[in-house]
Scaffold this active site. Structure first.
Site, PDB file in Angstrom:
ATOM      1  N   LYS A  11       0.843  -1.207   0.000  1.00  0.00           N
ATOM      2  CA  LYS A  11       0.000   0.000   0.000  1.00  0.00           C
ATOM      3  C   LYS A  11       0.870   1.247   0.000  1.00  0.00           C
ATOM      4  O   LYS A  11       2.032   1.220   0.437  1.00  0.00           O
ATOM      5  CB  LYS A  11      -0.969   0.032   1.191  1.00  0.00           C
ATOM      6  CG  LYS A  11      -0.308   0.152   2.587  1.00  0.00           C
ATOM      7  CD  LYS A  11      -0.077   1.585   3.071  1.00  0.00           C
ATOM      8  CE  LYS A  11       0.593   1.630   4.440  1.00  0.00           C
ATOM      9  NZ  LYS A  11       1.457   2.714   4.721  1.00  0.00           N
ATOM     10  N   VAL A  96      11.262  -4.241   2.763  1.00  0.00           N
ATOM     11  CA  VAL A  96      10.969  -4.379   4.196  1.00  0.00           C
ATOM     12  C   VAL A  96      11.189  -3.040   4.911  1.00  0.00           C
ATOM     13  O   VAL A  96      12.115  -2.296   4.572  1.00  0.00           O
ATOM     14  CB  VAL A  96      11.860  -5.488   4.804  1.00  0.00           C
ATOM     15  CG1 VAL A  96      11.673  -5.582   6.313  1.00  0.00           C
ATOM     16  CG2 VAL A  96      11.547  -6.820   4.147  1.00  0.00           C
ATOM     17  N   ALA A  98       9.545  -0.214   4.910  1.00  0.00           N
ATOM     18  CA  ALA A  98       9.594   0.826   3.886  1.00  0.00           C
ATOM     19  C   ALA A  98       8.409   1.779   3.940  1.00  0.00           C
ATOM     20  O   ALA A  98       8.352   2.746   3.197  1.00  0.00           O
ATOM     21  CB  ALA A  98       9.632   0.159   2.511  1.00  0.00           C
ATOM     22  N   GLY A  99       7.426   1.496   4.810  1.00  0.00           N
ATOM     23  CA  GLY A  99       6.209   2.308   4.844  1.00  0.00           C
ATOM     24  C   GLY A  99       5.171   1.832   3.854  1.00  0.00           C
ATOM     25  O   GLY A  99       4.251   2.554   3.499  1.00  0.00           O
ATOM     26  N   MET A 100       5.315   0.562   3.404  1.00  0.00           N
ATOM     27  CA  MET A 100       4.352   0.008   2.443  1.00  0.00           C
ATOM     28  C   MET A 100       3.561  -1.169   3.032  1.00  0.00           C
ATOM     29  O   MET A 100       2.961  -1.947   2.293  1.00  0.00           O
ATOM     30  CB  MET A 100       5.058  -0.397   1.152  1.00  0.00           C
ATOM     31  CG  MET A 100       5.486   0.821   0.338  1.00  0.00           C
ATOM     32  SD  MET A 100       6.019   0.391  -1.315  1.00  0.00           S
ATOM     33  CE  MET A 100       7.670  -0.113  -0.957  1.00  0.00           C
ATOM     34  N   ALA A 101       3.573  -1.280   4.356  1.00  0.00           N
ATOM     35  CA  ALA A 101       2.785  -2.288   5.083  1.00  0.00           C
ATOM     36  C   ALA A 101       3.094  -3.722   4.652  1.00  0.00           C
ATOM     37  O   ALA A 101       2.196  -4.567   4.609  1.00  0.00           O
ATOM     38  CB  ALA A 101       1.294  -1.991   4.962  1.00  0.00           C
ATOM     39  N   GLY A 102       4.350  -3.996   4.350  1.00  0.00           N
ATOM     40  CA  GLY A 102       4.746  -5.335   3.889  1.00  0.00           C
ATOM     41  C   GLY A 102       4.328  -6.445   4.844  1.00  0.00           C
ATOM     42  O   GLY A 102       3.677  -7.410   4.431  1.00  0.00           O
ATOM     43  N   GLY A 103       4.695  -6.308   6.099  1.00  0.00           N
ATOM     44  CA  GLY A 103       4.375  -7.350   7.079  1.00  0.00           C
ATOM     45  C   GLY A 103       2.870  -7.496   7.269  1.00  0.00           C
ATOM     46  O   GLY A 103       2.348  -8.614   7.344  1.00  0.00           O
ATOM     47  N   SER A 104       2.160  -6.372   7.311  1.00  0.00           N
ATOM     48  CA  SER A 104       0.707  -6.408   7.529  1.00  0.00           C
ATOM     49  C   SER A 104      -0.017  -7.068   6.361  1.00  0.00           C
ATOM     50  O   SER A 104      -0.961  -7.839   6.562  1.00  0.00           O
ATOM     51  CB  SER A 104       0.146  -4.990   7.701  1.00  0.00           C
ATOM     52  OG  SER A 104       0.801  -4.339   8.750  1.00  0.00           O
ATOM     53  N   ASP A 137      -2.885  -2.113  10.861  1.00  0.00           N
ATOM     54  CA  ASP A 137      -3.081  -2.007   9.401  1.00  0.00           C
ATOM     55  C   ASP A 137      -3.621  -3.296   8.769  1.00  0.00           C
ATOM     56  O   ASP A 137      -3.940  -3.314   7.581  1.00  0.00           O
ATOM     57  CB  ASP A 137      -1.750  -1.664   8.711  1.00  0.00           C
ATOM     58  CG  ASP A 137      -1.410  -0.179   8.826  1.00  0.00           C
ATOM     59  OD1 ASP A 137      -2.298   0.604   9.221  1.00  0.00           O
ATOM     60  OD2 ASP A 137      -0.259   0.179   8.518  1.00  0.00           O
TER      61      ASP A 137
HETATM   62  P1  ATP Z   1       4.183  -0.151   7.880  1.00  0.00           P
HETATM   63  O1  ATP Z   1       3.989   0.499   6.544  1.00  0.00           O
HETATM   64  O2  ATP Z   1       2.976  -0.955   8.335  1.00  0.00           O
HETATM   65  O3  ATP Z   1       4.757   0.749   8.925  1.00  0.00           O
HETATM   66  P2  ATP Z   1       6.590  -1.288   6.946  1.00  0.00           P
HETATM   67  O4  ATP Z   1       6.345  -1.587   5.498  1.00  0.00           O
HETATM   68  O5  ATP Z   1       7.309  -0.017   7.246  1.00  0.00           O
HETATM   69  O6  ATP Z   1       5.248  -1.327   7.713  1.00  0.00           O
HETATM   70  P3  ATP Z   1       7.400  -4.017   7.356  1.00  0.00           P
HETATM   71  O7  ATP Z   1       7.967  -4.370   6.025  1.00  0.00           O
HETATM   72  O8  ATP Z   1       6.067  -4.560   7.694  1.00  0.00           O
HETATM   73  O9  ATP Z   1       7.411  -2.453   7.599  1.00  0.00           O
HETATM   74  O10 ATP Z   1       8.501  -4.497   8.416  1.00  0.00           O
HETATM   75  C1  ATP Z   1       8.658  -3.944   9.692  1.00  0.00           C
HETATM   76  C2  ATP Z   1       9.366  -4.968  10.617  1.00  0.00           C
HETATM   77  O11 ATP Z   1       8.498  -6.084  10.798  1.00  0.00           O
HETATM   78  C3  ATP Z   1      10.651  -5.514  10.021  1.00  0.00           C
HETATM   79  O12 ATP Z   1      11.726  -5.072  10.811  1.00  0.00           O
HETATM   80  C4  ATP Z   1      10.533  -7.029  10.083  1.00  0.00           C
HETATM   81  O13 ATP Z   1      11.590  -7.673  10.756  1.00  0.00           O
HETATM   82  C5  ATP Z   1       9.224  -7.323  10.800  1.00  0.00           C
HETATM   83  N1  ATP Z   1       8.393  -8.325  10.075  1.00  0.00           N
HETATM   84  C6  ATP Z   1       7.658  -9.269  10.638  1.00  0.00           C
HETATM   85  N2  ATP Z   1       7.020  -9.998   9.712  1.00  0.00           N
HETATM   86  C7  ATP Z   1       7.350  -9.486   8.507  1.00  0.00           C
HETATM   87  C8  ATP Z   1       7.011  -9.818   7.162  1.00  0.00           C
HETATM   88  N3  ATP Z   1       6.190 -10.840   6.871  1.00  0.00           N
HETATM   89  N4  ATP Z   1       7.522  -9.063   6.176  1.00  0.00           N
HETATM   90  C9  ATP Z   1       8.324  -8.013   6.490  1.00  0.00           C
HETATM   91  N5  ATP Z   1       8.697  -7.695   7.724  1.00  0.00           N
HETATM   92  C10 ATP Z   1       8.219  -8.401   8.744  1.00  0.00           C
END
Ligand code: ATP
Length: 287
Positions: A11, A96, A98-104, A137
């Site tokens: 996202k 990872v 990155a602010g693109m909700a990868g984990g969520s 999220d």
């Molecule tokens: P948001 O946009 O929700 O703030 P984000 O994109 O900035 O999230 P993520 O990629 O979700 O951040 O990763 C944040 C942390 O979550 C990472 O340091 C990672 O170790 C942990 N994490 C746990 N599960 C996952 C996953 N399936 N994919 C990526 N990171 C994960």
């Protein structure tokens, strides 16, 4: 059915406002969320051996309870007393942290896939209710598309779709701590808040130019002074044909909105030749 795969879209935030800091430390937000065609892929296979086996193409990612995918699968396995096991292959393409909700989005897609694979019969709404216990999220990532997210991120409403466009993603290689950004965000009477309602009005009129002129993310006030490269990337996009450019979430990903694919591809090459390493990618919206 013994195996199933699902794409988990990233996202971006077309607009992001923080209204206030709550007593419990959470922040009340008002965000326009938009899925894009940049996907992680999850493949789930039933195994006769009980438990969860998680594999991923990124060596540095945890494959235990620290991974949101593991936790979301476990939540459903425990609640429904699933006796069989599941093998989960997670192919990550979304950068990872990155602010693109990868984990969520991975967790959301894992819940959707588990629901189908083990025939749990849960509606999207009831998956969203369970998802929010793992991350604010996750409900949005189950819903996908264009949505307004309020509360701590869990109150979702449908809004008119973002007009058709191309999206240039540029993710610089440095990391931004979400905690640092929220801790240093100043909210007082001088704070200029993004006009989220104005953006929704532009979306209603299918006015891409108007929308791009209003796009704003209050978290830029913290992340950009700490990482001026973000301002450079935004400038690079704007000087090369973007209608608007913004940081997504707490950063560091920057996206640019284009009405023309060739312009987006041209700007991509310009961003690639900036003096710091950037993951760059042109895509479009995921409806
Ligand atoms: P948001 O946009 O929700 O703030 P984000 O994109 O900035 O999230 P993520 O990629 O979700 O951040 O990763 C944040 C942390 O979550 C990472 O340091 C990672 O170790 C942990 N994490 C746990 N599960 C996952 C996953 N399936 N994919 C990526 N990171 C994960």
């Amino acid at each position: 059915m013994d195996s199933i795969w699902i794409n988990a879209p990233a996202k971006i935030n077309i607009g992001l406002d923080v209204l206030r800091r709550r007593e419990d430390g959470y922040h009340e937000v008002k965000m326009i969320m938009q899925s894009i065609r940049l996907f992680d892929r999850l493949t789930l296979t039933k195994t006769s051996e009980p438990g969860i086996q998680l594999h991923t193409n990124l060596r540095f990612l945890p494959v235990n309870e620290d991974n949101l995918v593991y936790r979301s699968a476990k939540l459903l396995m425990d609640e429904f007393g699933i006796q069989e096991g599941v093998d989960i292959r997670l192919d990550k393409r979304i950068p990872v942290a990155a602010g693109m909700a990868g984990g969520s989005t991975d967790a959301a897609s894992c819940m959707l896939a588990m629901n189908d694979l083990f025939e749990l019969g849960l509606s999207k709404r009831s998956l969203m209710k369970r998802g929010v216990t793992l991350g604010a999220d996750i409900p949005y990532c189950i819903l996908k598309g264009t949505a307004l997210s309020e509360g701590i991120g869990e109150k979702l409403s449908t809004i008119p779709e973002t007009p058709d466009c191309y999206v240039l993603i540029a993710k610089p290689s440095f990391h931004v701590s979400t905690k640092f950004v929220y801790t240093n965000l100043v909210l007082d009477e001088h704070t200029e808040h993004p006009d989220i309602d104005g953006m929704i009005q532009s979306m209603k009129k299918n006015d891409l130019t108007g929308l791009c002129q209003q796009m704003a993310n209050i978290l830029e006030t913290v992340t950009i002074p700490a990482h001026p490269e973000i301002a450079d990337i935004k400038r690079c996009m704007m000087e090369n044909g973007a209608l608007g450019s913004l940081m997504s979430g707490s950063g560091p990903t920057v996206f640019g909105i284009f009405d023309d694919l060739d312009k987006a591809a041209f700007a991509k090459e310009k961003c690639r030749s900036l003096p710091y390493k950037c993951f760059v990618f042109v895509t479009d919206l995921y409806r």
